[in-house]
Design a protein around this motif. Structure first.
Motif, PDB file in Angstrom:
ATOM      1  N   ALA A   1       0.844  -1.362   0.116  1.00 53.46           N
ATOM      2  CA  ALA A   1       0.039  -0.066  -0.002  1.00 53.46           C
ATOM      3  C   ALA A   1       0.859   1.308   0.074  1.00 53.46           C
ATOM      4  N   PHE A   2       1.956   1.345   0.753  1.00 52.35           N
ATOM      5  CA  PHE A   2       2.751   2.274   0.959  1.00 52.35           C
ATOM      6  C   PHE A   2       3.763   2.534  -0.373  1.00 52.35           C
ATOM      7  N   CYS A   3       3.891   1.610  -1.304  1.00 49.46           N
ATOM      8  CA  CYS A   3       4.564   1.423  -2.297  1.00 49.46           C
ATOM      9  C   CYS A   3       3.632   1.691  -3.761  1.00 49.46           C
ATOM     10  N   GLY A   4       2.570   2.261  -3.484  1.00 51.23           N
ATOM     11  CA  GLY A   4       1.651   2.653  -4.599  1.00 51.23           C
ATOM     12  C   GLY A   4       0.337   1.716  -4.677  1.00 51.23           C
ATOM     13  N   GLY A   5      -0.026   1.336  -3.514  1.00 50.92           N
ATOM     14  CA  GLY A   5      -1.442   0.276  -3.612  1.00 50.92           C
ATOM     15  C   GLY A   5      -2.468   1.107  -4.211  1.00 50.92           C
ATOM     16  N   GLY A   6      -2.652   2.662  -3.427  1.00 42.47           N
ATOM     17  CA  GLY A   6      -3.670   3.419  -3.689  1.00 42.47           C
ATOM     18  C   GLY A   6      -3.447   4.266  -4.886  1.00 42.47           C
ATOM     19  N   ILE A   7      -2.220   4.167  -5.793  1.00 38.44           N
ATOM     20  CA  ILE A   7      -1.912   4.859  -6.936  1.00 38.44           C
ATOM     21  C   ILE A   7      -2.613   4.343  -8.176  1.00 38.44           C
ATOM     22  N   THR A   8      -2.978   3.041  -8.353  1.00 34.59           N
ATOM     23  CA  THR A   8      -3.750   2.481  -9.376  1.00 34.59           C
ATOM     24  C   THR A   8      -5.014   3.344  -9.556  1.00 34.59           C
ATOM     25  N   SER A   9      -5.939   3.416  -8.500  1.00 42.08           N
ATOM     26  CA  SER A   9      -7.022   3.946  -8.716  1.00 42.08           C
ATOM     27  C   SER A   9      -6.863   5.495  -9.076  1.00 42.08           C
ATOM     28  N   ALA A  10      -5.995   5.958  -8.251  1.00 46.37           N
ATOM     29  CA  ALA A  10      -5.550   7.501  -8.353  1.00 46.37           C
ATOM     30  C   ALA A  10      -5.295   7.772  -9.827  1.00 46.37           C
ATOM     31  N   VAL A  11      -4.388   7.068 -10.427  1.00 44.11           N
ATOM     32  CA  VAL A  11      -4.130   7.184 -11.787  1.00 44.11           C
ATOM     33  C   VAL A  11      -5.286   6.835 -12.824  1.00 44.11           C
ATOM     34  N   THR A  12      -5.868   5.754 -12.693  1.00 47.69           N
ATOM     35  CA  THR A  12      -7.133   5.498 -13.301  1.00 47.69           C
ATOM     36  C   THR A  12      -7.998   6.606 -13.439  1.00 47.69           C
ATOM     37  N   ARG A  13      -8.360   7.234 -12.147  1.00 48.11           N
ATOM     38  CA  ARG A  13      -9.235   8.349 -12.043  1.00 48.11           C
ATOM     39  C   ARG A  13      -8.864   9.620 -12.844  1.00 48.11           C
ATOM     40  N   VAL A  14      -7.581   9.853 -12.761  1.00 48.94           N
ATOM     41  CA  VAL A  14      -6.963  11.120 -13.314  1.00 48.94           C
ATOM     42  C   VAL A  14      -7.015  10.905 -14.677  1.00 48.94           C
ATOM     43  N   VAL A  15      -6.460   9.678 -15.227  1.00 50.28           N
ATOM     44  CA  VAL A  15      -6.158   9.510 -16.706  1.00 50.28           C
ATOM     45  C   VAL A  15      -7.783   9.482 -17.437  1.00 50.28           C
ATOM     46  N   ALA A  16      -8.619   8.753 -16.654  1.00 52.96           N
ATOM     47  CA  ALA A  16     -10.011   8.584 -17.292  1.00 52.96           C
ATOM     48  C   ALA A  16     -10.527  10.099 -17.448  1.00 52.96           C
TER      49      ALA A  16
ATOM     50  N   VAL B   1      10.126   5.262  -2.055  1.00 49.89           N
ATOM     51  CA  VAL B   1       9.648   4.616  -1.061  1.00 49.89           C
ATOM     52  C   VAL B   1       9.712   3.158  -1.220  1.00 49.89           C
ATOM     53  N   SER B   2       9.802   2.494  -2.301  1.00 51.91           N
ATOM     54  CA  SER B   2       9.871   1.091  -2.385  1.00 51.91           C
ATOM     55  C   SER B   2      11.176   0.497  -2.033  1.00 51.91           C
TER      56      SER B   2
END
Length: 528
Positions: A40-55, A80-81
């Motif tokens: 999660a700290f290494c980008g678990g929430g970033i998938t949904s964030a990038v999906t939303r912004v790109v959409a 972070v990773s």
């Protein structure tokens, strides 16, 4: 394809359980809660964030902002990773000691390198999903799960003679290798896609330029506002994804240490392994479908919201699919847990452990329904920019779990931990569904999505009993084949009833599929 990949990932633990046993699965599951936290700290929430912004920016035609969203998040995630992987490698023995079993140290060492690759995977998947290009995400998941399945099981079997802890470490080396190959595939696919769009967009824009005499491209997006938009959204999603893993870390320490005086360290580890390994795998199998449907719904609902619409139509269809699948599975797990556990785990578990696993599966069966609902309404709330709401609700559910676990474990042993887990999902799903319904975001067809499927499970359960009894009458005593015959009968009767009652409109589904294929075929000439 994504659903197939996730099912492979869920099924992977079935043969792994038969190789390493209950104690091995206990070690395996001791590692994964902390690993999930670090993911999660290494980008678990970033998938949904990038999906939303790109959409969002795709909907308004700003291709540059989509690419910039990918670039600006990669460097922070890489830093972070590296820190997370190094920290786990150095502190692995301390962490495993606190959890109650120092044998997990080598397992932490085997899996920590995979943290270096997950950030890039999450960003690139978010980019493709935001553009509604689901194939790369699906293929990468299939690569990931296939490598984990083949290499992980091979290494665990080869290393088993050296000890259970080495077999578990071998399985986790397979996880690390799978993440590396998945990232390699996504990176290649991303660069190919970007080059294709770079060639196509000027050609597509030329006719517009001739008509309007001048193009007015969107103004470039500044880095700071874009980062703020990405990480403010990702923070809520990340916090939500942290709640359950942190709770599971507490569980692993609390349950094992509470059971150890009665059952011994190995016995306590094995009991915990049954709950989160074999039983947890079965509970997660149907929810994989729910998660895949929910993720696929996010771009459609987000785009609708960006256009000022509600996205109720997409939400209604997704909710129906999830309930049509999770309702019968929950009933099957509650009614026939002995058949399910006996068919899958007879080689790796003792008769006593199989009985315990069946009891735990029956207790947690209702959780299948609650988890499916929770995943779906969480996605809807994210699409409506309310990502913090399911986080709060999940935190409330986790607090209920942590509060109930010591009381119930002391009273009922490992079964008490299963009850506390079910209560957690029930509370979180109920609160989140209530929040989503207030926004009119669900649009649930209760009659066709819930009542008819629930009613259909009654004759389906009778068909299961009849199918298993028929094989027994023919002299087939193997639980595996009885379960297969009963499951086939259950599925056939259930499918027939939901179609005949109109819960599923086959003609409409075929028409949508044909329309989607025509749209895909007409869009191929324009590239990805």
């Amino acid at each position: 394809m994504g659903i197939v990949a996730k099912l492979i990932g869920a099924l992977y633990r079935v043969p792994l359980t038969n190789i390493v046993g209950a104690e091995g699965m206990g070690l395996y599951q001791m590692v994964f809660p902390l690993y999930t936290v670090l993911l999660a700290f290494c980008g678990g929430g970033i998938t949904s964030a990038v999906t939303r912004v790109v959409a969002k920016y795709t909907a308004i035609g700003d291709d540059g902002a989509c690419l910039k969203a990918v670039r600006v998040v990669l460097l922070p995630l890489a830093a972070v990773s590296v820190a997370a992987a190094g920290g786990v490698a150095l502190l692995r023995n301390v962490i495993s000691g606190v959890q109650g079993n120092g044998d997990a140290g080598i397992a932490y060492l085997a899996i920590c390198p995979s943290l270096l690759f997950t950030g890039g995977i999450n960003v690139l998947r978010g980019y493709f999903q935001g553009r509604s290009i689901m194939l790369p995400s699906g293929v990468s998941q299939l690569v990931e799960q296939s490598v984990k399945l083949v290499l992980g099981l091979y290494l665990s079997r080869v290393l088993l003679p050296y000890g259970v802890k080495y077999a578990v470490a071998g399985a986790l080396v397979g996880v690390t290798a799978s993440e590396l190959l998945a990232l390699a595939y996504l990176a290649v696919r991303f660069f190919v896609t970007v080059k294709k769009r770079a060639r196509y967009l000027p050609l597509a824009a030329a006719p517009l330029a001739e008509t309007a005499q001048e193009l007015s491209p969107p103004q470039p997006i500044d880095t700071k506002p874009l980062l703020k938009e990405l990480f403010s959204f990702a923070l809520s999603v990340t916090l939500g994804s942290l709640v359950l893993p942190v709770t599971q870390i507490i569980d692993s320490a609390l349950v094992i240490n509470m059971l150890a005086p009665v059952e011994g360290r190995d016995g306590a580890t094995a009991a915990f392994g049954l709950l989160v390994g074999p039983v947890g795998t079965l509970i997660n199998m149907p929810t994989v479908v729910a998660l895949s449907v929910a993720v696929a719904t996010l771009p459609a609902v987000t785009s609708a919201v960006a256009r000022g619409e509600s996205g109720v139509d997409a939400a209604r269809g997704a909710a129906k699919l999830i309930l049509l699948f999770t309702v019968p599975v929950a009933v099957a797990f509650a009614a026939f847990p002995q058949y399910v556990c006996g068919a899958l785990y007879r080689r790796g578990l003792t008769a006593e452990q199989l009985d315990m696993a069946a009891q735990l599966l029956r207790i947690q069966s209702i959780g299948v329904l609650y988890i499916g609902i929770l995943q779906f309404v969480t996605t809807l709330l994210q699409a409506h920019n309310r990502a913090h709401v399911p986080v709060i609700n999940l935190l409330i559910g986790a607090c209920v779990k942590v509060g109930l676990t010591p009381i119930l474990v002391r009273a009922f042993g490992i079964a008490g931990a299963a009850c506390a887990t079910t209560a957690c999902y029930a509370v979180a799903a109920t609160l989140s569904a209530r929040s989503a319904s207030k926004m009119s975001a669900i649009g649930l067809d209760v009659k066709n999505a819930f009542i008819k499927p629930l009613v259909a499970t009654l004759p389906s359960a009778a068909a299961f009993i009849g199918g298993a009894a028929a094989l027994r009458a023919l002299g087939v005593t193997a639980v595996l084949w009885q379960a297969v015959a009963g499951g086939a009968a259950f599925a056939a009767v259930y499918a027939a009833i939901v179609v005949l009652t109109g819960a599923v409109d086959v003609r409409a589904a075929i028409a949508k599929l044909r329309t989607a294929r025509r749209s895909k075929a007409s869009g191929k000439s324009g590239g990805e």
